[in-house]
Design an enzyme around this catalytic site. Sequence first.
Site, PDB file in Angstrom:
ATOM      1  N   ASN A 142      40.496  51.909  32.324  1.00 27.56           N
ATOM      2  CA  ASN A 142      40.497  50.600  32.476  1.00 27.56           C
ATOM      3  C   ASN A 142      41.438  49.967  31.518  1.00 27.56           C
ATOM      4  OD1 ASN A 142      38.336  50.168  34.288  1.00 27.56           O
ATOM      5  ND2 ASN A 142      37.086  50.836  32.486  1.00 27.56           N
ATOM      6  N   LYS A 161      33.896  55.117  43.030  1.00 24.57           N
ATOM      7  CA  LYS A 161      33.322  53.962  42.835  1.00 24.57           C
ATOM      8  C   LYS A 161      33.385  53.125  44.120  1.00 24.57           C
ATOM      9  CE  LYS A 161      33.908  53.153  37.988  1.00 24.57           C
ATOM     10  NZ  LYS A 161      34.928  52.314  37.048  1.00 24.57           N
ATOM     11  N   HIS A 203      42.544  46.569  31.581  1.00 25.85           N
ATOM     12  CA  HIS A 203      41.756  45.498  32.522  1.00 25.85           C
ATOM     13  C   HIS A 203      40.633  44.535  31.861  1.00 25.85           C
ATOM     14  CE1 HIS A 203      43.030  48.528  35.188  1.00 25.85           C
ATOM     15  NE2 HIS A 203      42.218  48.061  36.399  1.00 25.85           N
ATOM     16  N   HIS A 251      40.942  41.127  33.707  1.00 36.39           N
ATOM     17  CA  HIS A 251      39.684  40.687  34.240  1.00 36.39           C
ATOM     18  C   HIS A 251      39.520  38.814  33.791  1.00 36.39           C
ATOM     19  CE1 HIS A 251      37.831  44.755  35.223  1.00 36.39           C
ATOM     20  NE2 HIS A 251      38.528  44.247  36.022  1.00 36.39           N
ATOM     21  N   LYS A 279      44.085  60.865  37.477  1.00 41.85           N
ATOM     22  CA  LYS A 279      42.758  60.038  37.756  1.00 41.85           C
ATOM     23  C   LYS A 279      41.852  61.109  38.226  1.00 41.85           C
ATOM     24  CE  LYS A 279      39.916  56.546  39.840  1.00 41.85           C
ATOM     25  NZ  LYS A 279      39.815  55.304  40.282  1.00 41.85           N
ATOM     26  N   HIS A 304      45.820  41.422  41.400  1.00 46.54           N
ATOM     27  CA  HIS A 304      45.251  42.490  40.424  1.00 46.54           C
ATOM     28  C   HIS A 304      46.337  43.543  39.364  1.00 46.54           C
ATOM     29  CE1 HIS A 304      42.231  45.020  38.672  1.00 46.54           C
ATOM     30  NE2 HIS A 304      42.697  46.145  38.880  1.00 46.54           N
ATOM     31  N   GLU A 338      31.448  57.464  34.141  1.00 51.84           N
ATOM     32  CA  GLU A 338      31.859  56.536  33.310  1.00 51.84           C
ATOM     33  C   GLU A 338      30.740  56.354  32.148  1.00 51.84           C
ATOM     34  OE1 GLU A 338      34.336  53.378  34.614  1.00 51.84           O
ATOM     35  OE2 GLU A 338      33.906  52.269  32.717  1.00 51.84           O
ATOM     36  N   ARG A 378      36.308  57.933  31.232  1.00 54.65           N
ATOM     37  CA  ARG A 378      36.654  57.213  32.464  1.00 54.65           C
ATOM     38  C   ARG A 378      37.075  55.986  32.154  1.00 54.65           C
ATOM     39  NH1 ARG A 378      34.433  57.593  38.824  1.00 54.65           N
ATOM     40  NH2 ARG A 378      35.940  56.069  39.348  1.00 54.65           N
ATOM     41  N   GLU A 420      49.259  49.678  38.400  1.00 54.16           N
ATOM     42  CA  GLU A 420      48.188  50.914  38.028  1.00 54.16           C
ATOM     43  C   GLU A 420      48.863  51.997  37.717  1.00 54.16           C
ATOM     44  OE1 GLU A 420      44.929  50.445  37.719  1.00 54.16           O
ATOM     45  OE2 GLU A 420      44.098  48.798  38.638  1.00 54.16           O
ATOM     46  N   ARG A 478      20.780  56.808  54.010  1.00 50.93           N
ATOM     47  CA  ARG A 478      20.747  57.534  52.783  1.00 50.93           C
ATOM     48  C   ARG A 478      21.981  58.323  52.531  1.00 50.93           C
ATOM     49  NH1 ARG A 478      14.909  58.602  53.539  1.00 50.93           N
ATOM     50  NH2 ARG A 478      13.952  56.671  52.827  1.00 50.93           N
TER      51      ARG A 478
HETATM   52  N1  GLY Z   1      39.312  52.018  38.828  1.00 49.62           N
HETATM   53  C1  GLY Z   1      38.761  52.645  37.492  1.00 49.62           C
HETATM   54  C2  GLY Z   1      37.758  53.586  37.774  1.00 49.62           C
HETATM   55  O1  GLY Z   1      37.833  54.131  39.101  1.00 49.62           O
HETATM   56  O2  GLY Z   1      37.242  53.981  37.048  1.00 49.62           O
END
Ligand code: GLY
Length: 371
Positions: free
Chosen positions: A248, A146, A251, A255, A230, A269, A240, A244, A188, A124
Amino acid sequence: MTSVETVPVSLGERSYDIKIGEGLLAQSGALIAPMLRRPNVAILTDENVAAVHLASLQAGLSEAGVTSTALALPAGESTKSWPHFSRAVEWLLDAKVERNDVVIALGGGVIGDLAGFAAAVLRRGVRFVQIPTSLLAQVDSSVGGKTGINAPQGKNLIGAFHQPSLVLADIDVLDSLAPRDFLSGYGEVVKYGLLGDANFFEWLEKNAPEMAAGDKTKRAYAVKRSCEMKAEIVARDETEQGDRALLNLGHTFCHALENATGYSDRLLHGEGVAIGCALALETSARLGLCSQEDPSRLRAHLREMGMKADIAEIEGPLPDAEGLLALMGQDKKVVDGQIKFILTHGIGLAFVSPKTDTDVVLGVLRDALAK
Ligand code: GLY
């Protein structure tokens, strides 16, 4: 040697530091030992990274009396899948990793995401340390919590928010990257200048060629500034719900292009992010939100860096504009059927656009494909 810089990520009791500098693998024991209840860690990595960096990490840990055991998974995006994930989790259980132990993720985005998710669900939730070995992972995927794996239905659809307890971005490991992989990560980096800091973009215009050529002070500064931006956004909006999504920028286009090129090495990417940022700027310019010079300025910079700057530079066949727009409609960020584009009022001034005229986007795509 550059001094070690610390960027804090302020998330209450889940706060942590990102350490950026040279020689951090060698100092890993001293940096990680204070977090440990017992002097033992489990490392998840991939076979390519293990061949180059695992011995240095394990030597650094043992300097501080920390023993370690490691599992190297195959390198590549297909490792971010249930079979490799369950193998990793069961290996951690076999290694008797306890609730108070620490797992180390040594690798790029694939390993960071998979190991973070394994740490999120193991007993957990156990703590984990990110040691990102690609530029892309240092400035993006290792920070912000993430974690996850891909599903047959799409990328990153299975996962959890689970913040690391420490991130060690060792600038020296970037020396082992192939130039194309370094520049993909740079996609990035440039995104941060575009989304929120025009001065940083200007700095990159002046300094990025030397940084790409190997200047460590400049590399450390670019990673630090990217991580600061960031960290600031993640601290404001960890899960998000709003801002946040600024991360993107580029992106949604990226994508669709990655999907259209089969997630192959036709388009990495970060290359897709760079082209996507140019398309987002172009869309913004056509909507009268920013000057037409902004997309041209970005494209000129990308070309100076030796990067692809437009769709026409992707080799091989692509769907038509309608086909690409349809792929965007499958993006995770679609809300109530509306594609949520990140647009901009100029370099450094991005915003989340809840509704965007898709005819304008189609026009941008048609013109880009016709070049
Ligand atoms: N890579 C986008 C984020 O971490 O929100």
